[in-house]
Design an enzyme around this catalytic site. Structure first.
Site, PDB file in Angstrom:
ATOM      1  N   HIS A  13       0.836  -1.220   0.000  1.00 31.96           N
ATOM      2  CA  HIS A  13       0.000   0.000   0.000  1.00 31.96           C
ATOM      3  C   HIS A  13       0.868   1.267   0.000  1.00 31.96           C
ATOM      4  O   HIS A  13       0.526   2.261   0.632  1.00 31.96           O
ATOM      5  CB  HIS A  13      -0.940   0.032   1.211  1.00 31.96           C
ATOM      6  CG  HIS A  13      -1.955  -1.081   1.235  1.00 31.96           C
ATOM      7  ND1 HIS A  13      -3.221  -0.939   0.740  1.00 31.96           N
ATOM      8  CD2 HIS A  13      -1.872  -2.360   1.691  1.00 31.96           C
ATOM      9  CE1 HIS A  13      -3.893  -2.077   0.903  1.00 31.96           C
ATOM     10  NE2 HIS A  13      -3.092  -2.951   1.466  1.00 31.96           N
ATOM     11  N   ASN A  41     -10.355  -2.865   2.494  1.00 36.19           N
ATOM     12  CA  ASN A  41     -10.037  -2.883   1.066  1.00 36.19           C
ATOM     13  C   ASN A  41     -11.315  -2.665   0.256  1.00 36.19           C
ATOM     14  O   ASN A  41     -12.412  -2.661   0.816  1.00 36.19           O
ATOM     15  CB  ASN A  41      -9.435  -4.235   0.667  1.00 36.19           C
ATOM     16  CG  ASN A  41      -7.957  -4.355   1.043  1.00 36.19           C
ATOM     17  OD1 ASN A  41      -7.284  -3.358   1.278  1.00 36.19           O
ATOM     18  ND2 ASN A  41      -7.468  -5.581   1.107  1.00 36.19           N
ATOM     19  N   HIS A  98      -3.899   1.055  11.784  1.00 33.18           N
ATOM     20  CA  HIS A  98      -3.646  -0.221  12.462  1.00 33.18           C
ATOM     21  C   HIS A  98      -4.986  -0.872  12.814  1.00 33.18           C
ATOM     22  O   HIS A  98      -5.774  -0.268  13.554  1.00 33.18           O
ATOM     23  CB  HIS A  98      -2.840   0.052  13.738  1.00 33.18           C
ATOM     24  CG  HIS A  98      -2.425  -1.187  14.464  1.00 33.18           C
ATOM     25  ND1 HIS A  98      -2.721  -2.458  14.040  1.00 33.18           N
ATOM     26  CD2 HIS A  98      -1.728  -1.346  15.603  1.00 33.18           C
ATOM     27  CE1 HIS A  98      -2.228  -3.332  14.880  1.00 33.18           C
ATOM     28  NE2 HIS A  98      -1.620  -2.687  15.844  1.00 33.18           N
ATOM     29  N   TYR A 127       1.177  -4.122  12.004  1.00 34.56           N
ATOM     30  CA  TYR A 127       1.151  -2.703  11.619  1.00 34.56           C
ATOM     31  C   TYR A 127       2.052  -1.837  12.494  1.00 34.56           C
ATOM     32  O   TYR A 127       2.848  -1.044  11.987  1.00 34.56           O
ATOM     33  CB  TYR A 127      -0.295  -2.183  11.580  1.00 34.56           C
ATOM     34  CG  TYR A 127      -1.056  -2.754  10.397  1.00 34.56           C
ATOM     35  CD1 TYR A 127      -1.407  -4.102  10.362  1.00 34.56           C
ATOM     36  CD2 TYR A 127      -1.383  -1.988   9.297  1.00 34.56           C
ATOM     37  CE1 TYR A 127      -2.070  -4.649   9.282  1.00 34.56           C
ATOM     38  CE2 TYR A 127      -2.055  -2.524   8.199  1.00 34.56           C
ATOM     39  CZ  TYR A 127      -2.396  -3.853   8.199  1.00 34.56           C
ATOM     40  OH  TYR A 127      -3.034  -4.398   7.118  1.00 34.56           O
TER      41      TYR A 127
HETATM   42  C1  HEM Z   1      -1.545 -10.869   7.687  1.00 35.62           C
HETATM   43  C2  HEM Z   1      -2.020 -10.121   6.757  1.00 35.62           C
HETATM   44  C3  HEM Z   1      -1.555  -8.704   6.544  1.00 35.62           C
HETATM   45  C4  HEM Z   1      -0.390  -8.106   6.912  1.00 35.62           C
HETATM   46  C5  HEM Z   1       0.761  -8.725   7.655  1.00 35.62           C
HETATM   47  C6  HEM Z   1      -0.449  -6.746   6.451  1.00 35.62           C
HETATM   48  C7  HEM Z   1       0.562  -5.833   6.583  1.00 35.62           C
HETATM   49  C8  HEM Z   1       0.524  -4.535   6.185  1.00 35.62           C
HETATM   50  C9  HEM Z   1       1.597  -3.594   6.277  1.00 35.62           C
HETATM   51  C10 HEM Z   1       2.980  -3.922   6.795  1.00 35.62           C
HETATM   52  C11 HEM Z   1       1.151  -2.402   5.820  1.00 35.62           C
HETATM   53  C12 HEM Z   1       1.917  -1.098   5.744  1.00 35.62           C
HETATM   54  C13 HEM Z   1       1.507  -0.282   6.932  1.00 35.62           C
HETATM   55  C14 HEM Z   1       2.303   0.981   7.121  1.00 35.62           C
HETATM   56  O1  HEM Z   1       3.505   1.006   6.823  1.00 35.62           O
HETATM   57  O2  HEM Z   1       1.726   1.967   7.613  1.00 35.62           O
HETATM   58  C15 HEM Z   1      -0.205  -2.587   5.434  1.00 35.62           C
HETATM   59  C16 HEM Z   1      -1.002  -1.608   4.959  1.00 35.62           C
HETATM   60  C17 HEM Z   1      -2.313  -1.786   4.689  1.00 35.62           C
HETATM   61  N1  HEM Z   1      -3.025  -2.968   4.778  1.00 35.62           N
HETATM   62 FE1  HEM Z   1      -2.364  -4.729   5.339  1.00 35.62          FE
HETATM   63  N2  HEM Z   1      -1.647  -6.532   5.843  1.00 35.62           N
HETATM   64  C18 HEM Z   1      -2.351  -7.711   5.885  1.00 35.62           C
HETATM   65  C19 HEM Z   1      -3.586  -7.945   5.385  1.00 35.62           C
HETATM   66  C20 HEM Z   1      -4.417  -6.960   5.010  1.00 35.62           C
HETATM   67  C21 HEM Z   1      -5.806  -7.136   4.731  1.00 35.62           C
HETATM   68  C22 HEM Z   1      -6.572  -8.460   4.819  1.00 35.62           C
HETATM   69  C23 HEM Z   1      -6.304  -5.909   4.444  1.00 35.62           C
HETATM   70  C24 HEM Z   1      -7.706  -5.548   4.139  1.00 35.62           C
HETATM   71  C25 HEM Z   1      -8.664  -5.877   4.978  1.00 35.62           C
HETATM   72  C26 HEM Z   1      -5.228  -4.955   4.526  1.00 35.62           C
HETATM   73  C27 HEM Z   1      -5.354  -3.596   4.316  1.00 35.62           C
HETATM   74  C28 HEM Z   1      -4.320  -2.704   4.403  1.00 35.62           C
HETATM   75  C29 HEM Z   1      -4.442  -1.297   4.063  1.00 35.62           C
HETATM   76  C30 HEM Z   1      -5.696  -0.576   3.610  1.00 35.62           C
HETATM   77  C31 HEM Z   1      -3.187  -0.729   4.245  1.00 35.62           C
HETATM   78  C32 HEM Z   1      -2.793   0.711   3.960  1.00 35.62           C
HETATM   79  C33 HEM Z   1      -2.984   1.571   5.159  1.00 35.62           C
HETATM   80  C34 HEM Z   1      -2.625   2.984   4.790  1.00 35.62           C
HETATM   81  O3  HEM Z   1      -3.334   3.572   3.941  1.00 35.62           O
HETATM   82  O4  HEM Z   1      -1.642   3.488   5.329  1.00 35.62           O
HETATM   83  N3  HEM Z   1      -4.089  -5.630   4.877  1.00 35.62           N
HETATM   84  N4  HEM Z   1      -0.583  -3.900   5.650  1.00 35.62           N
END
Ligand code: HEM
Length: 717
Positions: free
Chosen positions: A84, A157, A348, A371
């Site tokens: 993202h 999402n 988060h 997160y």
């Molecule tokens: C185990 C599964 C997942 C892991 C380990 C994970 C990990 C991460 C990480 C490391 C980030 C970057 C966060 C940052 O640097 O601020 C992120 C962002 C994000 N994740 Fe996940 N994610 C997972 C599953 C999901 C799922 C299932 C969704 C949707 C429901 C999702 C939605 C998002 C969104 C929307 C962001 C962006 C947040 C923003 O706009 O800053 N992720 N995720």
């Protein structure tokens, strides 16, 4: 701002929480000034020259002004998000329309009409910070609610399910879909071997693949896509009773997509297409809006759904549990500074408030760790909650101390609990009714590192999704699979994938296989592979209309209509239609061969907004071509003009061709007098009595957005 009470409660008047939040941020903003100083506040004598030993001599180490400027510049970058990375965000508010006292004690969900300030970030998942907006990908839809009881983040999402069931597989999934590690290609695309290698060995990904190959993954606008919390969460009411809850965001403008060819072209013509669209809509005052919808599910009902609510590869069809609208989200202010706000915001899923709790979904459970952990390296230390964009509107207090970039100056000698020295009496936080209460869910099971058999059905909802699509949507899904898999160099991977698709629908698998140079789909071979699970559940219904984007809705507000103008155009009908479009909330722009003015048939000088080259047809939602024999001839002589119109036609956009302008389409055999009516093609004359009807027909065609059933194979563009 409410103050902390000894019992931890913050029940004070909400007042204008949005204004309070805006004022809070304003305290950290700075307007441009005509005085330059160092970071220590010393006024600069000269911002063009370093301090040197003589006019032509070497620069001096002593030059603290030069050193400070270069040092700050050298450290301007922070790591981009692991996933993202590319996003755009806006401020706004959430307004409650239906009290949820019965289900949750969350303060911001109690009082009808109460407004909670929010910051919302949309993103693509795979591409890096500078990648294009319109690539085929999932979109992030992350909402931070600044509530009186702490920040609540709904980090969702635009697709309601996910690729994997357990957080253990997330690093593998992301490593497979990101650019391949030896040459760092391709950027922001799943169309390569490692991604399809991985998912063809992971039958649990199949349902999500159907969504990602559908038009959901190429939205027209952030403003025109749904959002989903994906996981099942819990609401806990004041009596401690729990209900499962699924979150939905429903866009006011309807859900709409681009054509795949168009999305690829926009990626080159305007890589900022989605962030520009969001920014400009807010600047114009066309504030994007969504309804918050909930599916609230009792424990008893959950047991009867026929699948496991803890499995993030499953959704609850709206036809089974209706979505109840409880409020609306409005985005009405662009950030002042991309880095300070959009880049530094830290979402988060573990940021919850009393009344909202987690479930044991093993994907969600892993996210609860990930997160904060990643933000420690992205934002450089444990104090990122003190950054203005991440601060709550309620005070916080605890005995966490120090660390990189600490801003708070904690007074006193006490940084521990229990204590008696802080306020002169014994202080202990050791259980009780106050504060966040986790659901006392009964747990009595052996430790086990295994997947629950209730997660085994990997295909019935993929089939349900397929069965719920219109014919045109099915064709788009087939074409997307064919495109992606044709980019896969290893034949065995292509074969494995079509074998797996045979478990979704045999006809789908056969069609996908056609151009791929593989054998016929072999369902048995797929079933024999590791990771394949035999049990196939029965979907609760044959098809679910809510899963299709066909009945997209939403009117024509904020739609961009190109008016293709050639010299000598007759403006009568055009003027009437243009006014009707503006009245209905659309915008029109005149596009011609050159900037400046184009003379109409009556000699009127019409100002031109764009040229065919600087604003191609893919930047518009529909095309209107005024009549006039001279104008039609001029346009027919101009290859760029003809391409503009044909390309819009090819992308199934609504077209309104007045008088002789239809010749532009007839040049390729479209719109012939004896031919059948073409969906979304409105043909009319300059005859005054028909103008209003023409306008209405065109508006109705635009409201349908795209006319996917139009036959376009033979049209060159
Ligand atoms: C185990 C599964 C997942 C892991 C380990 C994970 C990990 C991460 C990480 C490391 C980030 C970057 C966060 C940052 O640097 O601020 C992120 C962002 C994000 N994740 Fe996940 N994610 C997972 C599953 C999901 C799922 C299932 C969704 C949707 C429901 C999702 C939605 C998002 C969104 C929307 C962001 C962006 C947040 C923003 O706009 O800053 N992720 N995720």
């Amino acid at each position: 701002m409410p103050s902390l009470r000894p019992d931890g409660s913050r029940k004070s008047k909400n007042g204008d929480a949005v204004a309070t939040r805006t004022r809070q941020l304003e305290a950290f903003t700075q307007a441009p000034e005509n005085l330059l100083t160092t970071n220590q506040g010393v006024a600069l004598p000269d911002n063009h020259n370093s301090l040197k030993a003589g006019l032509r001599g070497p620069s001096l180490l002593e030059d603290f002004i030069l050193r400070e400027k270069l040092t700050h510049f050298d450290h301007e970058r922070i790591p981009e998000r692991v996933v993202h990375a590319r996003g755009a965000a806006a401020h706004g508010y959430f307004e409650l329309a239906k009290p949820l006292v019965e289900y949750t004690r969350a303060d911001f969900l109690q009082e009808v009409g109460s407004r909670t300030p929010v910051f919302v970030r949309f993103s693509t998942v795979v591409g890096s910070r500078g990648s294009a907006d319109t690539v085929r990908d999932v979109r992030g839809f992350a909402v931070k609610f600044y509530t009186r009881e702490g920040n609540y983040d709904l980090v969702g999402n635009n697709i309601p399910v996910f690729f994997i069931q357990d957080a253990m597989k997330f690093p593998d999934l992301v490593h497979a879909i990101k650019p391949e590690p030896h040459h760092d290609m391709p950027q922001a695309s799943a169309a390569h071997d490692t991604f399809w290698d991985f998912v063809s060995l992971m039958p649990e990904s199949t349902h999500m693949l159907m969504w990602v190959m559908s038009d959901r993954a190429i939205p027209r606008s952030y403003r025109m896509m749904e959002g989903f919390g994906v996981h099942t969460f819990r609401f806990i009411n004041a009596r401690g009773a729990s209900h499962f809850v699924k979150f939905h965001w429903k866009p006011k403008l309807g859900k709409h997509a681009l054509a795949w060819d168009e999305a690829q072209k926009i990626a080159g013509k305007d890589p900022d297409f989605h962030r520009r669209d969001l920014w400009e809509a807010i600047e114009r005052g066309d504030f994007p809006e969504w309804e918050l919808g909930l599916q609230i599910i009792s424990e008893e009902k959950a047991d009867k759904l026929g699948f496991d609510l803890l499995d993030a590869t499953k959704l609850v069809p709206e036809e089974v549990v209706p979505v109840t609208v409880v409020g609306r989200l409005v985005l009405n202010r662009n950030p002042d500074n991309f880095f300070a706000e959009t880049e530094q915001v830290a979402f988060h899923p573990g940021h919850v408030v009393p009344g909202i709790d987690f479930t044991n979904d093993p994907l969600l459970q892993g996210r609860l760790f990930s997160y904060t952990d990643t933000q420690l390296s992205r934002l450089g230390g444990p104090n990122f909650h003190e950054l203005p964009i991440n601060r709550g509107v309620c005070p916080f207090h605890n005995f966490q101390r120090d660390g990189m970039h600490r801003m708070l100056i904690n007074k006193g000698r006490v940084a521990y609990e229990p204590n008696s020295l802080a306020n002169g009496s014994e202080y202990r936080v050791d259980g009780g009714e106050q504060g966040f209460q986790s659901l006392a869910e009964a747990m009595e099971s052996p430790k086990i590192r295994r997947r629950s058999p209730s997660f085994d059905d990997h295909f019935s909802q993929a089939t349900l999704f397929w069965n719920s699509q219109s014919q045109a949507e099915k064709e788009h899904i087939i074409a997307a699979f064919q495109f992606e898999l044709s980019r896969v160099e290893t034949p065995a991977i292509r074969q494995r994938m079509v074998d797996t698709l045979a478990h979704v629908d045999v006809r789908l698998a056969r069609k996908v296989a056609e151009p791929l140079g593989v054998g016929p789909p072999d369902a048995k071979a797929a079933a024999g592979r590791a990771g394949f699970r035999e049990p196939r559940g029965k979907a609760p219904l044959e098809s679910a209309p809510s899963l299709s984007m066909e009945a997209a809705g939403g009117g024509i507000q904020t739609r961009k209509i190109a008016v293709v103008l050639g010299a000598g155009a007759e403006l009568g009908a055009y003027k009437v239609i243009q006014q009707a479009l503006l009245d209905a909330g659309a915008t029109t722009k005149v596009v011609a061969a050159h900037l400046g003015f184009v003379a109409s048939s009556s000699g009127q000088q019409v100002p031109v907004d764009h040229t065919f080259l600087n604003m191609p047809s893919v930047m518009f939602d529909a095309v209107l071509v005024p009549g006039g024999a001279a104008a039609a001839q001029a346009l027919l002589q101009d290859g760029e003009a003809v391409h503009f119109v044909l390309e819009a036609y090819k992308h199934c956009k609504p077209l309104c061709m007045i008088g002789e302008s239809i010749e532009l389409l007839r040049s390729v055999g479209v719109g012939m007098p004896e031919g059948p009516a073409v969906p979304g093609l409105v043909i009319g004359s300059n005859e005054p009595t028909t103008r209003l009807q023409l306008a209405q027909d065109f508006i109705a065609a635009i409201a349908r957005h795209r006319h996917w059933t139009r036959s376009v194979e033979k049209v060159p563009a």
